[in-house]
Write a protein that holds these residues in place. Structure first.
Motif, PDB file in Angstrom:
ATOM      1  N   LEU A  36       7.364  17.539 -10.167  1.00  0.00           N
ATOM      2  CA  LEU A  36       6.496  16.945  -9.153  1.00  0.00           C
ATOM      3  C   LEU A  36       6.264  17.984  -8.071  1.00  0.00           C
ATOM      4  CD1 LEU A  36       5.077  14.716  -7.474  1.00  0.00           C
ATOM      5  CD2 LEU A  36       7.370  14.012  -6.690  1.00  0.00           C
ATOM      6  N   TYR A  60      13.016  13.816 -10.592  1.00  0.00           N
ATOM      7  CA  TYR A  60      12.038  14.847 -10.942  1.00  0.00           C
ATOM      8  C   TYR A  60      12.494  16.209 -10.431  1.00  0.00           C
ATOM      9  CZ  TYR A  60       9.131  10.787 -11.758  1.00  0.00           C
ATOM     10  OH  TYR A  60       8.671   9.594 -12.234  1.00  0.00           O
ATOM     11  N   HIS A 103       3.301  16.518 -12.348  1.00  0.00           N
ATOM     12  CA  HIS A 103       2.750  15.530 -11.440  1.00  0.00           C
ATOM     13  C   HIS A 103       2.425  16.267 -10.145  1.00  0.00           C
ATOM     14  CE1 HIS A 103       4.118  12.291 -14.068  1.00  0.00           C
ATOM     15  NE2 HIS A 103       5.349  12.779 -14.023  1.00  0.00           N
ATOM     16  N   SER A 105       1.055  15.766  -6.026  1.00  0.00           N
ATOM     17  CA  SER A 105       0.753  14.880  -4.909  1.00  0.00           C
ATOM     18  C   SER A 105       0.449  15.711  -3.684  1.00  0.00           C
ATOM     19  CB  SER A 105       1.939  13.942  -4.624  1.00  0.00           C
ATOM     20  OG  SER A 105       1.698  13.161  -3.456  1.00  0.00           O
ATOM     21  N   LEU A 289       4.799   7.359 -10.725  1.00  0.00           N
ATOM     22  CA  LEU A 289       4.956   8.542 -11.569  1.00  0.00           C
ATOM     23  C   LEU A 289       5.659   8.216 -12.873  1.00  0.00           C
ATOM     24  CD1 LEU A 289       5.863  11.270  -8.934  1.00  0.00           C
ATOM     25  CD2 LEU A 289       3.625  10.750  -9.912  1.00  0.00           C
TER      26      LEU A 289
END
Length: 294
Positions: A36, A60, A103, A105, A289
């Motif tokens: 992440l 993560y 992932h 963000s 997620l």
């Protein structure tokens, strides 16, 4: 609680990227299979994620980093600081860390970079979170007033030595007034120390100047995410008091995203939900997620 107590268990290091030089990274949870990446807003730095990196690293491999020209990353003066520059910095960082997919963000500017990266490199992303992002149309009169106010606030401080008062005023714009108690001496002091560095004084006009020109000139189109081209599951993570792009803006953007979900934070927050209400933010992130749902 100190920012650096929050970061206990995380590693701080610098990763070299070919075009953007040394990038400051705060990393935790390297043992996990899925990565992440967390990205801050304009003029920000990794301390914005002090309350999230270690908590999310329970599930993560979490990487937060400073954008080029900002925080403690290299201050390049030969960049135009277009969105694609930040997109390419993210790609080069993933390449340097040998991460094929992640992932991603981002908050504010970081959200624009997240969306544009997912459009340009869809094979490199898993799920994305657009956290109080820019890059979507402003749909309310209040939103346009907020943008003008931000441009005026930036213009007042442009070219002047930073002070604790000017830093506090900008950070009060980020955080809902019910959470201003979070703006303690350490948080203000860390940003003031970064803003006071000679290298940041050189890059700041390039980083902020472009934003002010676009915010102050209606003829210049703000950077937009091509929402219809997003192929991955996408969360719009919003707040009830987000400046510029209010909840109405998020609601208007949602139908344009094929696999989009909107979540509005229950706790009162403005532009920094990850810091204002970290427990709720971290829980929502873990849920989305892992499952694609909130």
């Amino acid at each position: 609680m100190s920012i650096w107590i929050d970061f206990l268990g995380a590693e701080v290091r610098y990763v070299h990227t070919p075009r953007f030089g040394a990038t400051r990274v705060i990393e935790a949870g390297r043992q996990h299979r899925e990565t992440l990446v967390l990205m801050h807003g304009i003029g920000g730095h990794v301390e914005a994620y002090a309350k999230n990196v270690v908590a999310l690293a329970q599930h993560y491999h979490v990487i937060a980093f400073d954008f080029v020209g900002q925080g403690l990353s290299e201050k390049k003066t030969d960049l135009s600081y277009e969105i694609d520059d930040y997109v390419e910095q993210l790609r080069e960082l993933l390449d340097a860390l040998d991460i094929e997919r992640a992932h991603v963000s981002g908050e504010s500017l970081g959200g624009v970079v997240t969306g544009c990266f997912a459009v340009k490199y869809p094979q490199r992303v898993r799920r994305i979170v657009l956290n109080t992002t820019g890059g979507i149309p402003i749909v309310s009169e209040q939103g346009h007033r907020d943008l003008k106010n931000l441009a005026e606030l930036s213009q007042r401080n442009f070219g002047k030595p930073p002070t604790a008062e000017s830093v506090r005023a900008r950070m009060q714009w980020l955080i809902h007034e019910s959470n201003w108690h979070l703006l303690d001496d350490e948080l203000i002091g860390s940003r003031l120390a970064i803003y006071s560095r000679p290298d940041f004084q050189q890059s700041a006009p390039l980083v902020f100047g472009r934003l002010m020109r676009k915010a102050g000139d209606d003829s210049q189109r703000m950077d937009m995410i091509e929402l219809e081209r997003l192929q991955c599951e996408t969360l719009l993570l919003w707040t009830k008091h987000n400046p510029i792009h209010d909840v109405h803006a998020a609601q208007a953007a949602l139908p344009r995203i094929a696999k989009g979900t909107l979540y509005v934070m229950q706790g009162d927050a403005a532009h920094w939900p990850q810091y204002e209400h970290p427990e709720e933010f971290n829980a929502v992130m873990r849920s989305f997620l892992s499952t694609g749902q909130v």
